[in-house]
Write a protein that holds these residues in place. Structure first.
Motif, PDB file in Angstrom:
ATOM      1  N   CYS A 262     -25.670 -20.002 -46.939  1.00  0.00           N
ATOM      2  CA  CYS A 262     -24.634 -19.870 -47.973  1.00  0.00           C
ATOM      3  C   CYS A 262     -24.110 -18.442 -47.988  1.00  0.00           C
ATOM      4  O   CYS A 262     -24.869 -17.483 -47.774  1.00  0.00           O
ATOM      5  N   TRP A 266     -21.062 -18.230 -52.950  1.00  0.00           N
ATOM      6  CA  TRP A 266     -20.731 -19.559 -52.425  1.00  0.00           C
ATOM      7  C   TRP A 266     -20.461 -20.562 -53.547  1.00  0.00           C
ATOM      8  O   TRP A 266     -19.648 -21.483 -53.396  1.00  0.00           O
ATOM      9  N   GLU A 276     -23.008 -27.198 -49.987  1.00  0.00           N
ATOM     10  CA  GLU A 276     -22.862 -26.046 -50.870  1.00  0.00           C
ATOM     11  C   GLU A 276     -22.845 -26.470 -52.338  1.00  0.00           C
ATOM     12  O   GLU A 276     -23.395 -25.785 -53.204  1.00  0.00           O
TER      13      GLU A 276
END
Length: 293
Positions: A262, A266, A276
């Motif tokens: 990430c 993020w 994510e």
């Protein structure tokens, strides 16, 4: 600082702010917008207020949040989803703080704003439960939360401290740090240098815990701590170093979690039905669980 250097930093900050605005306007939907007193009688500090889903009788727990900014980017409201989730899943009222930004207002202006908000909360015993004051922060906001928790108030002031990809050691040379995982889009070292130059304009030692809270006395930090880092983030190692240090104390409850693959921040760009997004939900859930202790 010379006038020419300040002018360079001011122009650079304006350009960066313009680039951020091109990515889209920040939208937020707090339950209320308040302005509270600062130590400067000519100023007020803007806060977004998020109320708990269910009415809580008597003084309520309160989470004071500080958004990410690189100390210079206007991003108040970018933590709207986090603030709303906390308020809906806990009994905490969330106060999202709009602190002053650099280079126009360098260190210690943001710290002073943060301290003023905490003191204002402490002066409202009919509204807020002084035994349940928590702090949270993202990136530069994580630095601010760590600083005031470790240097501005006694350890017992705060029940919990939640930090997401925090800047814990700005004293480090940006050219010497790297993300723990290859790939992704780590914050460029030049950008980190600009952020630091805008924020710290005096000759203060960068190792001062008010700048680099990762170097503060660990015994001064609250008992319950969450540190969330990102694998593609060059700030991850310093955040995890702090987390590991705090975990050495068996009397603490410390969660230090890296979100693999990430980027920095993020969670602000995560889209539904993606990995994510799932990791964003996991990170926010850890925050909720910490506040329930």
């Amino acid at each position: 600082m010379t006038f020419l250097k300040y002018l360079f930093l001011r122009i650079t900050a304006l350009l960066l702010r313009g680039l951020v605005r091109l990515q889209g306007k920040i939208t937020s939907s707090p339950d209320a917008v308040n302005y509270i007193p600062s130590r400067d009688p000519q100023r007020k500090i803007k806060i977004h207020v998020y109320q708990p889903k269910h009415e809580v009788k008597g003084p309520v727990p309160v989470l004071i949040n500080f958004h990410g900014s690189g100390y210079l980017i206007h991003a108040h409201g970018s933590d709207d989803a986090f603030c709303r989730e906390v308020s809906q899943r806990t009994e905490y009222t969330v106060l999202d703080v709009s602190y002053r930004l650099s280079p126009e207002n360098p260190f210690p202006a943001p710290i002073h704003d943060a301290e003023d908000v905490v003191r204002w909360v402490q002066e409202q015993p009919t509204l807020f439960d002084a035994s349940h004051i928590a702090l949270s922060g993202f990136s530069a906001g994580g630095n601010i939360a760590l600083v005031i928790a470790s240097t501005s108030f006694p350890k017992e002031t705060f029940r919990s401290l939640l930090t997401f990809y925090p800047a814990t050691e700005p004293c480090l040379d940006p050219a010497t740090i790297a993300a723990p995982q290859a790939g992704g889009q780590p914050v460029p070292s030049l950008m980190l240098r600009i952020f630091r130059a805008c924020y710290v304009q005096s000759d203060i030692d960068l190792r001062d815990p008010r700048i680099s809270p990762g170097l503060a006395d660990p015994h001064s930090i609250p008992r319950n701590v969450l540190v969330v880092t990102a694998g593609y983030d060059s700030l991850a190692d310093e955040g995890e170093r702090l987390g590991r240090s705090l975990q050495q104390d068996p009397d603490r409850h410390v969660v230090c979690e890296r979100m693999d693959r990430c980027n920095h921040a993020w969670d602000k760009m995560a889209q539904k039905a993606t990995r994510e997004w799932e990791l964003k939900c996991e990170a926010y859930n850890m925050a909720v669980e910490m506040l329930r202790l």
